[in-house]
Every structure is written in C-alpha cells, then in structure tokens.
Motif scaffolding. Sequence first.
Motif, PDB file in Angstrom:
ATOM      1  N   LEU A 282      -6.883  29.744  25.757  1.00  0.00           N
ATOM      2  CA  LEU A 282      -6.997  28.791  24.577  1.00  0.00           C
ATOM      3  C   LEU A 282      -7.383  29.112  23.431  1.00  0.00           C
ATOM      4  O   LEU A 282      -7.063  28.533  22.247  1.00  0.00           O
ATOM      5  N   PHE A 283      -7.988  30.539  23.071  1.00  0.00           N
ATOM      6  CA  PHE A 283      -8.300  30.866  21.842  1.00  0.00           C
ATOM      7  C   PHE A 283      -7.118  31.455  21.281  1.00  0.00           C
ATOM      8  O   PHE A 283      -7.180  31.779  20.012  1.00  0.00           O
ATOM      9  N   ARG A 284      -5.967  31.184  21.926  1.00  0.00           N
ATOM     10  CA  ARG A 284      -4.632  31.542  21.057  1.00  0.00           C
ATOM     11  C   ARG A 284      -4.118  30.111  20.527  1.00  0.00           C
ATOM     12  O   ARG A 284      -3.059  30.363  19.972  1.00  0.00           O
ATOM     13  N   GLN A 285      -4.692  29.204  20.906  1.00  0.00           N
ATOM     14  CA  GLN A 285      -4.225  27.763  20.313  1.00  0.00           C
ATOM     15  C   GLN A 285      -5.187  27.549  19.088  1.00  0.00           C
ATOM     16  O   GLN A 285      -6.185  27.361  19.027  1.00  0.00           O
ATOM     17  N   ARG A 286      -4.387  27.281  17.978  1.00  0.00           N
ATOM     18  CA  ARG A 286      -5.113  26.803  16.663  1.00  0.00           C
ATOM     19  C   ARG A 286      -5.915  25.704  16.879  1.00  0.00           C
ATOM     20  O   ARG A 286      -7.118  25.554  16.176  1.00  0.00           O
ATOM     21  N   ASN A 287      -5.491  24.498  17.364  1.00  0.00           N
ATOM     22  CA  ASN A 287      -6.256  23.451  17.563  1.00  0.00           C
ATOM     23  C   ASN A 287      -7.761  23.648  18.547  1.00  0.00           C
ATOM     24  O   ASN A 287      -8.677  22.964  17.979  1.00  0.00           O
ATOM     25  N   PHE A 288      -7.487  24.301  19.658  1.00  0.00           N
ATOM     26  CA  PHE A 288      -8.839  24.686  20.322  1.00  0.00           C
ATOM     27  C   PHE A 288      -9.869  25.416  19.253  1.00  0.00           C
ATOM     28  O   PHE A 288     -10.950  25.308  19.325  1.00  0.00           O
ATOM     29  N   VAL A 289      -9.030  26.674  18.719  1.00  0.00           N
ATOM     30  CA  VAL A 289      -9.880  27.520  18.004  1.00  0.00           C
ATOM     31  C   VAL A 289     -10.992  26.654  16.797  1.00  0.00           C
ATOM     32  O   VAL A 289     -12.024  26.857  16.567  1.00  0.00           O
ATOM     33  N   LEU A 290      -9.993  25.635  16.113  1.00  0.00           N
ATOM     34  CA  LEU A 290     -10.688  24.810  15.396  1.00  0.00           C
ATOM     35  C   LEU A 290     -11.797  24.046  15.729  1.00  0.00           C
ATOM     36  O   LEU A 290     -13.063  23.981  15.278  1.00  0.00           O
ATOM     37  N   LEU A 291     -11.775  23.490  16.985  1.00  0.00           N
ATOM     38  CA  LEU A 291     -12.460  22.566  17.713  1.00  0.00           C
ATOM     39  C   LEU A 291     -13.734  23.324  18.122  1.00  0.00           C
ATOM     40  O   LEU A 291     -14.844  23.022  18.017  1.00  0.00           O
ATOM     41  N   PHE A 292     -13.473  24.619  18.771  1.00  0.00           N
ATOM     42  CA  PHE A 292     -14.596  25.422  19.254  1.00  0.00           C
ATOM     43  C   PHE A 292     -15.648  25.907  17.865  1.00  0.00           C
ATOM     44  O   PHE A 292     -16.868  26.025  18.125  1.00  0.00           O
ATOM     45  N   THR A 293     -14.844  26.069  16.898  1.00  0.00           N
ATOM     46  CA  THR A 293     -15.578  26.755  15.728  1.00  0.00           C
ATOM     47  C   THR A 293     -16.479  25.663  15.164  1.00  0.00           C
ATOM     48  O   THR A 293     -17.625  25.557  14.722  1.00  0.00           O
ATOM     49  N   SER A 294     -15.858  24.213  15.379  1.00  0.00           N
ATOM     50  CA  SER A 294     -16.782  23.311  14.740  1.00  0.00           C
ATOM     51  C   SER A 294     -17.973  22.818  15.432  1.00  0.00           C
ATOM     52  O   SER A 294     -19.085  23.060  15.036  1.00  0.00           O
ATOM     53  N   GLN A 295     -17.843  23.060  16.709  1.00  0.00           N
ATOM     54  CA  GLN A 295     -18.903  22.739  17.700  1.00  0.00           C
ATOM     55  C   GLN A 295     -19.959  24.140  17.722  1.00  0.00           C
ATOM     56  O   GLN A 295     -21.253  23.649  17.786  1.00  0.00           O
ATOM     57  N   THR A 296     -19.179  25.343  17.719  1.00  0.00           N
ATOM     58  CA  THR A 296     -20.155  26.337  17.980  1.00  0.00           C
ATOM     59  C   THR A 296     -21.024  26.376  16.598  1.00  0.00           C
ATOM     60  O   THR A 296     -22.408  26.467  16.656  1.00  0.00           O
ATOM     61  N   GLY A 297     -20.605  26.075  15.384  1.00  0.00           N
ATOM     62  CA  GLY A 297     -21.339  26.267  14.412  1.00  0.00           C
ATOM     63  C   GLY A 297     -22.567  25.016  13.964  1.00  0.00           C
ATOM     64  O   GLY A 297     -23.711  25.334  13.783  1.00  0.00           O
ATOM     65  N   SER A 298     -21.975  23.867  14.525  1.00  0.00           N
ATOM     66  CA  SER A 298     -22.945  22.791  14.516  1.00  0.00           C
ATOM     67  C   SER A 298     -24.086  22.830  15.753  1.00  0.00           C
ATOM     68  O   SER A 298     -25.202  22.499  15.500  1.00  0.00           O
ATOM     69  N   LEU A 299     -23.575  23.509  16.735  1.00  0.00           N
ATOM     70  CA  LEU A 299     -24.673  23.521  17.756  1.00  0.00           C
ATOM     71  C   LEU A 299     -25.800  24.543  17.339  1.00  0.00           C
ATOM     72  O   LEU A 299     -27.060  24.429  17.707  1.00  0.00           O
ATOM     73  N   PHE A 300     -25.357  25.840  16.815  1.00  0.00           N
ATOM     74  CA  PHE A 300     -26.398  26.627  16.268  1.00  0.00           C
ATOM     75  C   PHE A 300     -27.264  25.856  15.167  1.00  0.00           C
ATOM     76  O   PHE A 300     -28.318  26.254  15.184  1.00  0.00           O
ATOM     77  N   GLY A 301     -26.574  25.265  14.493  1.00  0.00           N
ATOM     78  CA  GLY A 301     -27.169  24.575  13.376  1.00  0.00           C
ATOM     79  C   GLY A 301     -28.369  23.651  13.910  1.00  0.00           C
ATOM     80  O   GLY A 301     -29.540  23.504  13.539  1.00  0.00           O
ATOM     81  N   THR A 302     -27.909  22.808  14.907  1.00  0.00           N
ATOM     82  CA  THR A 302     -28.625  21.951  15.560  1.00  0.00           C
ATOM     83  C   THR A 302     -30.082  22.593  16.067  1.00  0.00           C
ATOM     84  O   THR A 302     -31.299  22.078  16.092  1.00  0.00           O
ATOM     85  N   GLN A 303     -29.820  23.765  16.892  1.00  0.00           N
ATOM     86  CA  GLN A 303     -30.691  24.415  17.390  1.00  0.00           C
ATOM     87  C   GLN A 303     -31.883  25.047  16.283  1.00  0.00           C
ATOM     88  O   GLN A 303     -33.194  24.958  16.579  1.00  0.00           O
ATOM     89  N   ILE A 304     -31.620  25.071  15.399  1.00  0.00           N
ATOM     90  CA  ILE A 304     -32.536  25.295  14.085  1.00  0.00           C
ATOM     91  C   ILE A 304     -33.238  24.259  13.719  1.00  0.00           C
ATOM     92  O   ILE A 304     -34.499  24.135  13.534  1.00  0.00           O
ATOM     93  N   THR A 305     -32.524  22.946  13.531  1.00  0.00           N
ATOM     94  CA  THR A 305     -33.232  21.772  13.309  1.00  0.00           C
ATOM     95  C   THR A 305     -34.049  21.408  14.402  1.00  0.00           C
ATOM     96  O   THR A 305     -35.134  20.697  13.936  1.00  0.00           O
ATOM     97  N   TYR A 306     -33.657  21.670  15.673  1.00  0.00           N
ATOM     98  CA  TYR A 306     -34.666  21.291  16.793  1.00  0.00           C
ATOM     99  C   TYR A 306     -36.171  21.994  16.552  1.00  0.00           C
ATOM    100  O   TYR A 306     -37.086  21.348  16.956  1.00  0.00           O
TER     101      TYR A 306
END
Length: 442
Positions: free
Chosen positions: A15-39
């Motif tokens: 799936l990491f060779r699919q542009r759409n999944f890479v964008l979705l994964f990048t979106s979620q990974t960044g916000s998840l790490f950010g959420t842990q900081i806010t937590y």
Amino acid sequence: MSKSTTSAGAKPPSLFRQRNFVLLFTSQTGSLFGTQITYVAVPLTAVLLLDATPLEAGLLGALETLPFLLFGLFVGVRVDRQARRPVMIAADVVRALALAWIPIAHALGVLDIGQLFAVVFVVGTMTVFFDLALQSYTPGLIGRDRLPEANGKMQVSDSAAQVAGPGAAGVLISAIGAPAAILVDAVSYVLSFVAVAGLPADRTPEPRTGTRAASIRASIREGFAAIGRHPMLRWPTTAAVTVNLFSGALMSVFFLYLVHVGMGPAQVGLIVAVGSGGALLGALLTDRLTGWFGVGPMIIMAMALPVVGYLVLAAVTGHSPAAVAAVAAGSFVVQFGIPVFNVNVVSFRQICTPDELLGRVTATARTGVLGAFSIGSLLGGALGSAAGLRTTILVAAGGTLMVATVLLFSPVRRVRRLHEVSADPGSNAVPDADLTIQQQTS
C-alpha cells in the motif's frame, strides 16, 4: 471503488506504493503524534499555569470524549448525506485554529480555564466529524479488499504514537513550555489538511434504489438496524460494547490498585510503557497473525488475552521487582490484543456495510463503545468502593472471559478470510472451513 489488479494467489503491491494511501497515512501519522503531545500538554497547562482544581482537571478529561456521546449518532447521519473528504478537510482546519488559540492566548496573557474547556470541546467535536468521515471515506479510496491491511498499518501508526508521543511531549514541554508545545499539534492538523486536500474528491453516497430521504431520527434507527440484522456486524459490535464495559471498570481502579500495593510513579510508568510496547507489537503482527489463523479466531484470541493480564494483576500483592515485572508482562499481553481486535472489527464493519450506511453504522458502534466504557468506569468505581479493588479486577476478568466464550460459539469463530463484500445479511452463511461473503451488484 478500487479493484484488485492482482491475480489469484499473487501478493498485491505494498500500500505504500499507492499515492492515495501514502497521503492518508501521512495525514493520520502526523496528527496522531501531535495529539499525543496535546494529551500531555493540555492537562499540564491547566494544572501548572491555570491552577486547575481536581474537578476542573476531571472535566477537562471528560470533554475529550463527551462530543462523541452527544453528537456521534447525528454526525453519522450527516456524514452519510454528503461527500466525506470535505468534512475531513473542514475538521482539520477547525482543529488547527482552535489549538493555535491556546499559545496565542497565553502569550497575550488572557488564557483561562474556560477557554481551555472550549478548545478541548471544539477539538473533540471536530474529531467526531473527522473520524466518522475517515472510516466512511477509506473503503472507496483503498478498495475493500485491502482494508484489513490498511487498517493494520494505520493501527501501527497509532500504537507507535502512543509509545513515542508522551516521551517526546515531555522533552518538548520541558524545552518550550506546555502552551507552545500545543502549537505543534496545531501544525500537525495543518499538515493533515494538506495531505487530505491532495486526495481524490468523493461523491455524496447514493441512497439505495427505491428509498427516500428519511428523518434524522429514522436515519439513526437505520444505523442500529443495520448492525442488528447483519451477523458479521452484530456479533463483533456487541462484543466490543460489552468488553468495554468491563474494561472501563478495570481502568477505573487500575492505577489505584498499583498504588495500593505500594508501587511508585517510576514503576507505574514502566508498566504503562511496557504495555504500550505490547500494543505496538500487536499492531505490527496483526496482518500476519490474521493470515495464519483467520479473522474470527484472532478476534476471539484478542478478546481472551486481557483475561490473562487481569488475573495476573489481581494476583499481585506487593511492589517487588518480580511483582512489577509480572504486572508489566500482564499489561503487555492486554495491550497486545487491542490492535488485533480493533483492526479486524473495524475491517468487518467497513467490509460488511454499504457505503450509504457507513457513517451511521460507525457512529452507532463508536457511541456504544464509548458509552459502555464510561458506564463501566462509574460501575467499577462503585464496585471498588463497596467490594474492594481486587474484586473489581476479578469481575472485569470474569466478564471479559464470558464475552470471549460467547464469541467462541458465534458465527465469527468460523470466519477465516473476507474476499469480497456484501451488505446482504442473507449471503453470510458460514461454511465449516471458511467464510466467503459474496459480492452483491448494486
């Protein structure tokens, strides 16, 4: 909807060779790490800078999940009546702006606890919109045949954020202060917005042929009915709601019990860290384990694992190194099963639910799970006060074992793999060796 381009038996490309999944994964990974900081940063801002009382700190925590209980069912209806990508984009923008206000208000000297309450509530509400839209948007983006793999990779990202995020938050807060650290989470939502904006636009789900627009109340009922009439939705959802009742009871006394047997902050921190490592390993191995043993058996296994951890916890009576190691091992086992269960149950839901019902079915399940956890927390606190902390842990273990046992005699047990999808509950006859859900042409 995406179609598989691989021949039978051939391993599909990552799936990491699919542009759409890479964008979705990048979106979620960044916000998840950010959420842990806010937590970590939001409670510290409240306690250290705004002198929050215990009641105010408790209310701050409750406001994170309250929006799902208040609005989840209604948002599910809304998400099923419009394109999902614009909802995700709007939610990211609002979350970024709301969080950015905290460091700005602090710098201006006007930040108070009421503003912190408002920001947390707004962010929580927008998260309801984003999460429901995300789970409804993903099947059409990735293809339903790749959902278990996609959900597994997203769960790895979530677990990794839970392992690394709090530690990173501590370093960041020490360096620049809690309010400024929250700005990092705001930036993560901006990055998520950019990634989601780069994904293909989706269309408003088309209602089933011969149906007409229903009222909001009737639409909510359709979400409940869809789960109730489909065995591959009904059984896992009922199990998730019930086990969260007992999980809430356990967690309400977990830290109190550790302190009661004499464990200090460092020991408790070690136990939590080891448990988070279990969650990460479970997320990494979910796809492989499911391929070896089948979807249904892994769901039941993941449901049964916490029983072992709970019993180990109840058996501990002191704070010796051996006791700490035993509880840490039990926490590892409990947390290992959570991503395995989550990935498979979410995949069940997305595969077995037609597009026009995904928002409502997801909202119904999530509201039930969160509501059960909240009720379980209250019941666990009451039982702990009346019968003792160890008794509460044993009740949680017994209740969780009961749920796993019931699933063992359900149709879920015979599910091995989900090749195709159908929203027709009548097509889900489960053969002895496998479950093949036949695709129904719309």
